[in-house]
Design a protein around this motif. Structure first.
Motif, PDB file in Angstrom:
ATOM      1  N   CYS A  32       0.845  -1.200   0.000  1.00 21.14           N
ATOM      2  CA  CYS A  32       0.000   0.000   0.000  1.00 21.14           C
ATOM      3  C   CYS A  32       0.878   1.246   0.000  1.00 21.14           C
ATOM      4  N   LEU A  33       0.526   2.215  -0.838  1.00 25.43           N
ATOM      5  CA  LEU A  33       1.343   3.415  -1.009  1.00 25.43           C
ATOM      6  C   LEU A  33       0.782   4.644  -0.291  1.00 25.43           C
ATOM      7  N   GLY A  34      -0.092   4.429   0.677  1.00 26.00           N
ATOM      8  CA  GLY A  34      -0.497   5.534   1.533  1.00 26.00           C
ATOM      9  C   GLY A  34      -1.822   6.178   1.206  1.00 26.00           C
ATOM     10  N   ASP A  35      -2.149   7.194   1.999  1.00 26.89           N
ATOM     11  CA  ASP A  35      -3.467   7.831   1.997  1.00 26.89           C
ATOM     12  C   ASP A  35      -4.562   6.794   2.200  1.00 26.89           C
ATOM     13  N   ILE A  36      -4.388   6.012   3.243  1.00 29.91           N
ATOM     14  CA  ILE A  36      -5.429   5.078   3.661  1.00 29.91           C
ATOM     15  C   ILE A  36      -6.642   5.867   4.136  1.00 29.91           C
ATOM     16  N   ILE A  37      -6.385   7.020   4.723  1.00 28.62           N
ATOM     17  CA  ILE A  37      -7.422   7.833   5.355  1.00 28.62           C
ATOM     18  C   ILE A  37      -7.638   9.134   4.578  1.00 28.62           C
ATOM     19  N   GLY A  38      -8.617   9.919   5.048  1.00 27.64           N
ATOM     20  CA  GLY A  38      -8.878  11.230   4.448  1.00 27.64           C
ATOM     21  C   GLY A  38      -9.985  11.168   3.417  1.00 27.64           C
ATOM     22  N   PHE A  39     -10.910  12.105   3.472  1.00 30.41           N
ATOM     23  CA  PHE A  39     -12.003  12.289   2.519  1.00 30.41           C
ATOM     24  C   PHE A  39     -13.177  11.337   2.748  1.00 30.41           C
ATOM     25  N   GLY A  40     -12.925  10.103   3.124  1.00 32.77           N
ATOM     26  CA  GLY A  40     -13.979   9.109   3.207  1.00 32.77           C
ATOM     27  C   GLY A  40     -14.491   8.852   4.612  1.00 32.77           C
ATOM     28  N   PRO A  41     -15.546   8.021   4.738  1.00 35.34           N
ATOM     29  CA  PRO A  41     -16.263   7.868   6.002  1.00 35.34           C
ATOM     30  C   PRO A  41     -15.791   6.735   6.905  1.00 35.34           C
TER      31      PRO A  41
END
Length: 246
Positions: A32-41
């Motif tokens: 996984c290359l990141g931004d698992i989080i942010g923007f979504g619920p």
């Protein structure tokens, strides 16, 4: 054979669909290359799934923002999202031990990983915030290509495609989502949870050592949209963009 995912952005439905597709392909190694989080619920659920399924994950700008301060990363609306995500991970609704495990996982994420002559970053292997867009100049690309030895996989822009060693960008959709690697290349794996190339399907990459394959996976984005619109701190725009892949 490896699968490479990026930019999940707390979109649980997209992540579940991608993991199912990876399972159907019989692939066990996932990066996984990141931004698992942010923007979504669903930040908590997505962190937990990546933690349990991926060999490693890299810190994206949203992980960095929630950990070290978001002022230099985000505008006003995105700051609200970061605060909501932080509060969700800290929430007393959940077990403190689970909360601590999520935080510890985020804190331990590496900035880059180099493995088997492959380099993995978020924006680039120089910085999680570096935007290597399809319109990047040859001067910019020369510096970027000097950062890695052979093949570099990144995300961040949410636009799947590949820069070849002549500094030309090839959109994944224009090359039938398939590319045979001969020379030095910079590969954008696209976004699982928030595609921005006009295609609402989740996107990730399979690499067998010779061929790069971008996979597009249909998921129930309307379910994700409803979740987003039910959360006051998440702008409805974040829901509507999922429908249009923007």
């Amino acid at each position: 054979m490896i699968a490479i995912i990026s930019d999940i952005h707390a979109n649980l439905e997209a992540l579940q669909a991608v993991f199912e597709d990876i399972n159907n392909k019989g692939i066990e190694t996932i990066y996984c290359l990141g931004d698992i989080i942010g923007f979504g619920p669903n930040p908590r659920e997505c962190i937990q799934m990546v933690k349990s399924r991926c060999i490693f994950s890299i810190a994206g700008d949203h992980e960095e923002g929630i950990l070290v301060g978001y002022e230099k990363f985000f505008g006003y609306k995105a700051k609200i999202i970061v605060e909501w995500t932080r509060n969700e991970i800290n929430s007393e609704k959940y077990n403190k031990k689970e909360n601590d495990e999520l935080w510890n996982f985020l804190k331990e994420l590496p900035k880059i990983v180099c493995k088997d002559n492959l380099a993995f970053g978020h924006g680039s292997i120089k910085s999680c915030t570096e935007c290597v867009t399809p319109t990047a100049s040859s001067c910019e690309l020369k510096l970027i290509f000097e950062q890695f030895a052979h093949i570099c996989f990144c995300g961040h822009t949410h636009i799947p495609g590949i820069f070849t060693n002549d500094y030309q960008y090839h959109y994944a959709g224009h090359i039938d989502n398939l590319f045979q690697v001969y020379n030095k290349v910079f590969i954008n794996v696209g976004s699982v949870g928030q595609p921005r190339d006009g295609n609402p399907q989740a996107c990730y990459v399979i690499f067998d050592g010779q061929f790069v394959r971008w996979r597009r996976v249909t998921y129930n984005y309307k379910k994700t949209m409803k979740k987003i619109m039910a959360i006051d701190d998440l702008d409805d725009m974040l829901a509507h963009r999922l429908e249009h892949g923007r």
